[in-house]
Each structure stands twice: as structure tokens, then as C-alpha cells.
Design an enzyme around this catalytic site. Sequence first.
Site, PDB file in Angstrom:
ATOM      1  CG  ASP A   1      -0.257   0.090   2.637  1.00  0.00           C
ATOM      2  OD1 ASP A   1      -1.045  -0.120   3.405  1.00  0.00           O
ATOM      3  OD2 ASP A   1       0.741  -0.267   2.602  1.00  0.00           O
TER       4      ASP A   1
ATOM      5  CD  GLU B   1      10.755  -1.292  10.755  1.00  0.00           C
ATOM      6  OE1 GLU B   1      10.630  -1.566  11.920  1.00  0.00           O
ATOM      7  OE2 GLU B   1       9.441  -1.086  10.034  1.00  0.00           O
TER       8      GLU B   1
END
Lengths: 281, 326
Positions: A144, A231
Site C-alpha cells: 500500500d 526493522e
Amino acid sequence: HHKKMITSGVAPKVIQNYVYSRPPPWSETLPTIFVITPTYTRPVQKAELTRLANTFLHVQNLHWVVVEDSPRRTNLVSNLLEKAGLNFTHLNVESPQSLRVGGSWIPSHKPRGTLQRNLGLHWLRDSFNSTQPPEGVVYFADDDNTYSLELFEEMRYTRRVSVWPVAFAGGLRYESPVVSPAGKVVGWKVVFDPNRPFAIDMAGFAVSIRLILERPQATFKLEGIKGGYQESSLLKDLVTMDGLEPKAANCTKVLVWHTKTERPMLANEGKHGFSDLRMEV
Amino acid sequence: MKVKLKNVFVIYFLVSVIGLMYALLQLGQPCDCSQHLRSASDLMHSKDKKISQLLSEVKRLQARGKGPEPEEQALPIIYAITPTYTRLVQKAELVRISQTFLHVKNFHWIVVEDSPVKTQLVSELLAQSGLRFTHLHTETPKEHKHKENDPSWLKPRGVEQRNLALQWLRENRELSEEGVVYFADDDNTYSIRLFDEIRSTKRVSVWPVGLVGGLRFERPLVENGRVVGFYTAWKPNRPFPVDMAGFAVALQLLLANREARFDLLAERGYLESSLLQSLVSIEELEPRADNCTKVLVWHTRTEKPKMKQEELLQKQGLGSDPSIEV
């Protein structure tokens, strides 16, 4: 109609041609960009993947690794990938119930796409020999977000891990690494938990294939990961802050946006559905 | 018989010498190799042919990169009219739809900003897009404008902007020019195939739109190649219950009907009808997308990004660098 754009006076060139829905010819000398996209079934899925494909068709030597959160590869994604004209690999792995993106209105706080990204990494490690790694880079592109074409040329020559700003991440106009005058990353211009080892969004970094293959134990961690630490859970096994390569004009340009698509209002479908399910949307 | 090693060597030596002398005598003698030559020559010819085929293919592809081929120049031009307004996600939206539009032959993008001036952001984006474009602007009058937190359905949006684009076409295009006009809002999602369907429009063509009207899709109902009704759950009694993304109009029709435009005062949902009812009747509509059974365009909407941290910083005078464009 052919237009070349030189960015920041240095190498990366973006070529904007009328492409007519075929990717540029594969080059034997250009490093490959492996884009790993986790995806899951929901009403906007086909739209998201369609517009991503339209973007990727402009990028030379791009290999799209699409990983469905699903027990089986779906027809929707299979057909889309076959028709798109891109180089692709289609994988799937189902997230256990607790991690799945649910149908409820409350967004899940569990990290999403983790198993799928890890499967993508696993496929890379399976497919390529670490003694003779291909020239290339791995990028985690959620379905997205919005990506400029310039971004891919910035990441292409990553030697270890490269980083850049991301718009709309962390409740800011953009989050960005802080780069010293000497061109080294020395910190993070973020508000949300700046003490994260790598205060960076998934869309804000890329890793060289060589490094991925050299460190086979480096994956995204599933357990005990606080929001915003996904991350870091990968990057801490790959690199230290001073080994990061800042891109996008020393992290002063925004080349990727963390857009989110509204959940469509489907109230008129009612409890039992209204529209013909045979029509794929 | 016992074979002595010495004898083996002698025989070997003799055979080698004889063979060598024979070969030496053969050197320079003509031989009948014509059959081999012929097949080798055929092989070379076919490879030559392949090479010249590939070369001309390369030339063709190179020429493509330079501009339209003769048969492309005959393709009707698709004019996509995109109203747009400044907000955080504007640049992202325009970037990603431009990436789709780059795949469409003979495409002309008319971008109309809701703004008293042409903004630098849009000007630069268009200049770098690689697309053929026209950049216009007009500001929506105050009383018709949305306020910051108004729901999107409160007032029709983009009306003045689309009408300005129609006016530009009427002032800058001739009836003789073949073209099709499509209203492409900047947050929708378009497949490349959609534009093939648009291209063949003679008057007004229609097709399904995904994720609109509270449904998975809305679409015209088609029987024997004609539109006989509309599949929709919201205000089905509208003259044309189609979404802005679900139809296209031949340029010639718009040039021949110079008064046809969107009505600023149209009731919610009636904007499309306010244009179409002066152009075409339902019977004249041309169904596309496999008799309106395929979804080639989606009415996606992008969330407003959360700016909580940004707002906090700005209160302290520490907001993000405004010179970095987002």
C-alpha cells in the site's frame, strides 16, 4: 518520448519512457532489485497489486517476490502476476491466527507480514549461492505504499545497507536518518521511540544480496517485538549504524511515501453479500 | 602366437608412417564437400536472416522510444482530466497515477489544481513525469469548498476544475480531432487495460467500478450489447447511477455540445448525471469491459496520514523542514 533525469549530479539516472506495459529489457550487467511484498486477501488487494505492478514495470532488472499470507496461492494473485509481464516469484505462508490481519475494526498491533518477508529471504538464500552472489539488493515493499522510480535507482548499488527518508511514517511528515557532514548516519530524526537501534520504517532501507547471503541467520524476529522494532530485529544482525549508506541526496529528499488505503465502505453488501462473487474485484 | 613387444612397435610405426604419407598426399586435393558446404551455407543464411530480423526489431523498439509509430499516430488521444488539491498525500497520489499513465499510448493528462496559482509541486511533477500534459488551475469558490474535517461526501468536489478542463478542450481542440475524455480522480486505481476500453468510445462508454457505492462493485447491466439498467444499491433512481470513474465521453460529443458541463449545485450523487443527461440516453451507452463483467478500475481512497507527532513538534517550533517536499 524519451526523458532522462539526472538526480543530484551523481550517477543514478531515471529514464521515463512510454513503456507500453512491458518492462525494460533485462540487462546482464545491471544489479537486480529483488522486491519482497507480503500481501493478504482483502477488498483492495487487487487494486494495490495492480498499481504496484504498473510502477514496477518501469524499473529495469526488477524481480518481484510476492508472498501471500495464505494457506494456498490464490487465483487472484497468480493471474495478476502472470498477466503483469514482470519477473516474479510467487510464494505463500499462512500466519498463525494470533498474527493474522483480522477482519475486526481494531487494527492488530502484532507485526504483520513477518513470516512472509522471512519466507522471501529464505527463498533468496535457497536460490542463490553465497559464494557467487548475484549483484543486487533486497527491498521490502509493502503493497500500500507509494514508490517513486528514482528510489529504485538510489538503492540499486547498495553495498551493505542503504537508508533514506520515508514520508508519513511515525506520525510525521517524514522520518529520516540524520546524516553528518561527512556523509555518515549518526542518528534518527524521529519522534516515536528514537532509541530504537534502527528507528526506520520498512520502506526506508535496502540490503545488498551479498549481505543477506553472508548472514543466513538474519531474519525478522517474531516473538517479543514491540511496535516499531521489526526493522531493528533484522538490521541489528546485518549492520551497525556507522555502516549505513545514506541515499536520496544525503537523506534530504522524499522518494517513498507510507500511504495507507482506506478500508472501503461495503455496508450495502449486507450480512450475506449482495454483489456477484464471481466478479473478481 | 606370441606377440613380441618389438613387433607391436614396428607395426605401429609402419601404420603411422603410411597414414601420415596418405594424409600428406591428400593435402591440397579437391574433394567433394558440396553437400556439407550447402547445409553450412543454409545455416548461415538462416542465422543471417535471424540477425537482420532481430536488428529490425531493435530498430523498431528504439524508434518506439523516440516517438509514436505511424499506426499509433492514428490512435484517438485519451484526455484524462484530473482535478487535484493540495494536501499531504497529493504528491504521492500524482506520482503513482502518473506511473500508470506512462503505459498508455497517445495520452494527454489535463491536471487542474484547486488553487489560485499553479503550485511548484505540481508544476515540477508534471515537467518530470514524461507525460504530455496541460496544467490548469481554478479555485473553488469559498461557499462550495470543503473545510478541513468535512466528510468527503458533503459537497461535490472537483466540479469547477473539471469544467475548466472541458472549457480548455473546447477552446483548443477541433471537431476533426479524434479523442476520448476520461475523468480520472487522483486517488483511484486504474489498470492499463482500462484505457484500451476507453479508447474505442464513440459517444459515451461505460464499465464497472470496484469498491464504490457501498458495494464490491457497481456496474451497468447489459443485454444483447446494450445497457438496460444499472446494478447499484445507492440511489438507483439517478438518471445515470455511474461513478465518475465508470464512463468516458468522446471528445467530439463534448465539442458538439458546448453547454454540457457538471452542475455545481447538483445533489449528492447526481454530478455524473448532470453532465451525461445532456449528452446521451441510456440506450446509446456503449458497454465495455466484456459487457461490463470485468472490474478494471477501483474507487480506492487514501487515508489521511496521522500527524500527531508532527503537530506536537510544530507546537514547540521544531516541526519538520518545510523545504523538504513531501
